[in-house]
Motif scaffolding. Structure first.
Motif, PDB file in Angstrom:
ATOM      1  N   VAL A 183       0.863  -1.178   0.000  1.00 22.19           N
ATOM      2  CA  VAL A 183       0.000   0.000   0.000  1.00 22.19           C
ATOM      3  C   VAL A 183       0.899   1.227   0.000  1.00 22.19           C
ATOM      4  N   ASP A 184       0.336   2.349  -0.396  1.00 24.49           N
ATOM      5  CA  ASP A 184       1.125   3.576  -0.464  1.00 24.49           C
ATOM      6  C   ASP A 184       1.606   4.022   0.908  1.00 24.49           C
ATOM      7  N   ARG A 185       0.762   3.851   1.902  1.00 21.35           N
ATOM      8  CA  ARG A 185       1.144   4.281   3.250  1.00 21.35           C
ATOM      9  C   ARG A 185       0.282   3.610   4.296  1.00 21.35           C
ATOM     10  N   ILE A 186       0.826   3.601   5.501  1.00 20.07           N
ATOM     11  CA  ILE A 186       0.117   3.099   6.674  1.00 20.07           C
ATOM     12  C   ILE A 186       0.053   4.223   7.699  1.00 20.07           C
ATOM     13  N   GLU A 187      -1.133   4.447   8.239  1.00 18.75           N
ATOM     14  CA  GLU A 187      -1.325   5.429   9.298  1.00 18.75           C
ATOM     15  C   GLU A 187      -1.838   4.707  10.549  1.00 18.75           C
ATOM     16  N   VAL A 188      -1.556   5.291  11.702  1.00 19.04           N
ATOM     17  CA  VAL A 188      -1.942   4.675  12.975  1.00 19.04           C
ATOM     18  C   VAL A 188      -2.714   5.690  13.803  1.00 19.04           C
ATOM     19  N   MET A 189      -3.883   5.281  14.299  1.00 15.20           N
ATOM     20  CA  MET A 189      -4.673   6.136  15.188  1.00 15.20           C
ATOM     21  C   MET A 189      -4.226   5.897  16.629  1.00 15.20           C
ATOM     22  N   SER A 190      -3.418   6.813  17.147  1.00 17.20           N
ATOM     23  CA  SER A 190      -2.899   6.674  18.512  1.00 17.20           C
ATOM     24  C   SER A 190      -3.337   7.793  19.434  1.00 17.20           C
ATOM     25  N   SER A 191      -4.120   8.735  18.946  1.00 15.99           N
ATOM     26  CA  SER A 191      -4.564   9.849  19.784  1.00 15.99           C
ATOM     27  C   SER A 191      -5.593   9.369  20.802  1.00 15.99           C
ATOM     28  N   ILE A 192      -5.685  10.112  21.897  1.00 16.04           N
ATOM     29  CA  ILE A 192      -6.607   9.754  22.977  1.00 16.04           C
ATOM     30  C   ILE A 192      -7.553  10.911  23.268  1.00 16.04           C
ATOM     31  N   VAL A 193      -8.631  10.601  23.983  1.00 18.81           N
ATOM     32  CA  VAL A 193      -9.573  11.620  24.423  1.00 18.81           C
ATOM     33  C   VAL A 193      -9.975  11.319  25.855  1.00 18.81           C
ATOM     34  N   ASN A 194     -10.086  12.370  26.658  1.00 21.73           N
ATOM     35  CA  ASN A 194     -10.586  12.243  28.024  1.00 21.73           C
ATOM     36  C   ASN A 194     -12.098  12.431  27.990  1.00 21.73           C
ATOM     37  N   THR A 195     -12.836  11.396  28.332  1.00 24.23           N
ATOM     38  CA  THR A 195     -14.295  11.439  28.243  1.00 24.23           C
ATOM     39  C   THR A 195     -14.965  11.939  29.514  1.00 24.23           C
ATOM     40  N   ALA A 196     -14.170  12.262  30.546  1.00 22.47           N
ATOM     41  CA  ALA A 196     -14.747  12.727  31.810  1.00 22.47           C
ATOM     42  C   ALA A 196     -15.066  14.214  31.749  1.00 22.47           C
ATOM     43  N   LYS A 197     -15.999  14.638  32.575  1.00 18.77           N
ATOM     44  CA  LYS A 197     -16.343  16.052  32.663  1.00 18.77           C
ATOM     45  C   LYS A 197     -15.228  16.822  33.368  1.00 18.77           C
ATOM     46  N   GLU A 198     -15.177  18.128  33.134  1.00 20.60           N
ATOM     47  CA  GLU A 198     -14.170  18.953  33.786  1.00 20.60           C
ATOM     48  C   GLU A 198     -14.317  18.865  35.295  1.00 20.60           C
ATOM     49  N   GLY A 199     -13.211  18.654  35.980  1.00 23.43           N
ATOM     50  CA  GLY A 199     -13.212  18.542  37.433  1.00 23.43           C
ATOM     51  C   GLY A 199     -13.273  17.110  37.931  1.00 23.43           C
ATOM     52  N   ALA A 200     -13.702  16.186  37.073  1.00 31.87           N
ATOM     53  CA  ALA A 200     -13.763  14.769  37.462  1.00 31.87           C
ATOM     54  C   ALA A 200     -12.441  14.090  37.122  1.00 31.87           C
ATOM     55  N   ALA A 201     -12.235  12.928  37.732  1.00 27.84           N
ATOM     56  CA  ALA A 201     -11.035  12.157  37.425  1.00 27.84           C
ATOM     57  C   ALA A 201     -11.038  11.800  35.943  1.00 27.84           C
ATOM     58  N   GLN A 202      -9.881  11.933  35.295  1.00 31.33           N
ATOM     59  CA  GLN A 202      -9.831  11.699  33.861  1.00 31.33           C
ATOM     60  C   GLN A 202     -10.148  10.247  33.520  1.00 31.33           C
ATOM     61  N   SER A 203     -10.755  10.069  32.364  1.00 34.24           N
ATOM     62  CA  SER A 203     -11.111   8.736  31.861  1.00 34.24           C
ATOM     63  C   SER A 203     -10.709   8.706  30.386  1.00 34.24           C
ATOM     64  N   ASN A 204      -9.512   8.237  30.117  1.00 33.84           N
ATOM     65  CA  ASN A 204      -8.952   8.297  28.775  1.00 33.84           C
ATOM     66  C   ASN A 204      -9.296   7.065  27.948  1.00 33.84           C
ATOM     67  N   ALA A 205      -9.460   7.285  26.667  1.00 27.88           N
ATOM     68  CA  ALA A 205      -9.704   6.194  25.722  1.00 27.88           C
ATOM     69  C   ALA A 205      -9.054   6.559  24.402  1.00 27.88           C
ATOM     70  N   PHE A 206      -8.651   5.540  23.639  1.00 27.33           N
ATOM     71  CA  PHE A 206      -8.169   5.807  22.295  1.00 27.33           C
ATOM     72  C   PHE A 206      -9.333   6.301  21.442  1.00 27.33           C
ATOM     73  N   ILE A 207      -9.045   7.253  20.568  1.00 26.67           N
ATOM     74  CA  ILE A 207     -10.056   7.723  19.627  1.00 26.67           C
ATOM     75  C   ILE A 207     -10.138   6.710  18.495  1.00 26.67           C
ATOM     76  N   GLY A 208     -11.321   6.184  18.237  1.00 22.20           N
ATOM     77  CA  GLY A 208     -11.465   5.108  17.270  1.00 22.20           C
ATOM     78  C   GLY A 208     -11.181   3.772  17.916  1.00 22.20           C
ATOM     79  N   SER A 209     -11.516   2.715  17.216  1.00 23.77           N
ATOM     80  CA  SER A 209     -11.330   1.375  17.764  1.00 23.77           C
ATOM     81  C   SER A 209      -9.850   1.011  17.778  1.00 23.77           C
ATOM     82  N   PRO A 210      -9.233   0.823  18.955  1.00 27.02           N
ATOM     83  CA  PRO A 210      -7.796   0.518  18.995  1.00 27.02           C
ATOM     84  C   PRO A 210      -7.454  -0.842  18.403  1.00 27.02           C
ATOM     85  N   LYS A 211      -8.461  -1.728  18.265  1.00 28.60           N
ATOM     86  CA  LYS A 211      -8.221  -3.068  17.725  1.00 28.60           C
ATOM     87  C   LYS A 211      -8.704  -3.205  16.281  1.00 28.60           C
ATOM     88  N   GLY A 212      -9.037  -2.099  15.645  1.00 24.23           N
ATOM     89  CA  GLY A 212      -9.569  -2.138  14.286  1.00 24.23           C
ATOM     90  C   GLY A 212      -8.510  -1.851  13.242  1.00 24.23           C
TER      91      GLY A 212
END
Length: 341
Positions: free
Chosen positions: A239-268
């Motif tokens: 293939v011409d190129r391979i890209e990897v989705m490694s960015s994360i997002v904190n899904t918790a509300k401001e002031g709450a303990a952070q709850s991080n997850a990979f953006i997109g399916s990490p196993k896809g």
């Protein structure tokens, strides 16, 4: 000054401590901020961006079958040639306007010490919020189970129809699985997929896959062991190129303990044909429409503004962007679900 000689003696015997010589202040050359690097975000590197003048409109899609049919006939003397035609379908896009701001209070600015620069930090903060929103929208539209009609599912053993042995299994052969998916896409459309997008854990699994390491190791030299890089994987998968989705997002509300997850399916994983640039009669599994007519910007229709909020004695740093990611050719994108355990 001293009522008793012992008082003077106690003063001159007082030990000098570190706090007498130095008052701790923040260093001016470093600060610690958990700011993801821009290279972690892939939403602007997969499909071409198309600037549009209107927030919503239609784009034209030509069915693949009409262009791949053999319709020529032998033409007898004094007869017309065989006739044919093709259908045209039109699909809509709509670019919502996203925005976020951070206010810089006059009192805070007047009271800041180095290395704090709240104006620059606010600009960087809203910029990162824009990157995260673009990435989340990309994952929702392209990199999630249930988005694509063609889905191949990884299993731990005995794969059946539309299944494959997960790529972190010692007996798995990912290159054969991807090649079969490329061949199937080519047969469906006449277009070969050219980009492979991997979830973070999928990428990690591929780098430890025995069959891949076995093929790459022959390129190693003394003192320079073979490395399973994105470039090496792209060469193996052709293939011409391979890209990897490694960015994360904190899904918790401001002031709450952070709850991080990979953006997109990490196993896809997603195998698509992505055009190098948009154009007429140009196949691509997806496009990103940016409403440049809204604020004159062509890069995600985004603009960062600073304006005065006199009622709260603050300057507002605000970003807004008008864009949408759209899947425009479903047949060009097989999705791999649960590619690793």
């Amino acid at each position: 000054m001293f009522d008793h000689p012992n008082e003077y003696a106690s003063v001159i015997r007082k030990e000098i401590t570190a706090s007498d010589l130095h008052v701790n202040r923040p260093l001016t050359n470093i600060s610690i901020g958990y700011v993801q690097d821009e290279s972690m975000f892939v939403s602007d590197r997969i499909f071409p961006r198309i600037p549009v003048q209107k927030q919503s409109d239609l784009f034209t899609v030509y069915p693949a079958g009409d262009w791949n049919r053999d319709e020529m006939k032998i033409r007898a003397p004094a007869t017309e040639t065989a006739g044919g035609g093709y259908d045209i379908d039109r699909k809509p896009y709509y670019c919502p306007v996203w925005g976020v701001h951070r206010d810089v209070d006059d009192q805070m600015r007047a009271n800041q010490d180095e290395p704090i620069n709240i104006d620059a930090e606010a600009t960087r903060w809203v910029t990162r919020k824009g990157l995260i929103r673009r990435e989340v929208e990309f994952a929702t539209k392209f990199f999630s189970p249930g988005v694509w009609n063609t889905v191949l599912t990884g299993v731990a053993a005995a794969p059946g129809a539309n299944q494959f042995l997960q790529w972190n299994d010692a007996a798995s052969e990912p290159t054969k699985v991807v090649q079969a998916a490329k061949d199937a896409a080519l047969l469906r459309t006449g277009i070969m997929p050219n980009v492979l997008l991997l979830g973070h854990m999928t990428y990690s699994g591929l780098r430890e896959n025995d069959s891949i390491i076995d093929r790459i190791k022959y390129g190693q030299t003394p003192g320079a062991p073979a490395k399973v890089t994105r470039e090496a994987l792209a060469a193996l998968f052709e293939v011409d190129r391979i890209e990897v989705m490694s960015s994360i997002v904190n899904t918790a509300k401001e002031g709450a303990a952070q709850s991080n997850a990979f953006i997109g399916s990490p196993k896809g994983a997603l195998l698509v044909h992505a055009a190098s640039s948009p154009g007429l009669l140009t196949p691509s599994a997806g496009y990103t429409f940016v409403w440049s007519g809204y604020n004159g910007a062509s890069d995600y229709g985004s603009r960062i503004m600073r304006f005065r909020m006199e009622n709260i004695r603050s300057d507002r740093i605000e970003i807004d962007m008008a864009f949408t990611h759209e899947k425009v050719a479903d047949d060009l994108g097989p999705y791999f679900e649960d590619a690793v355990t």
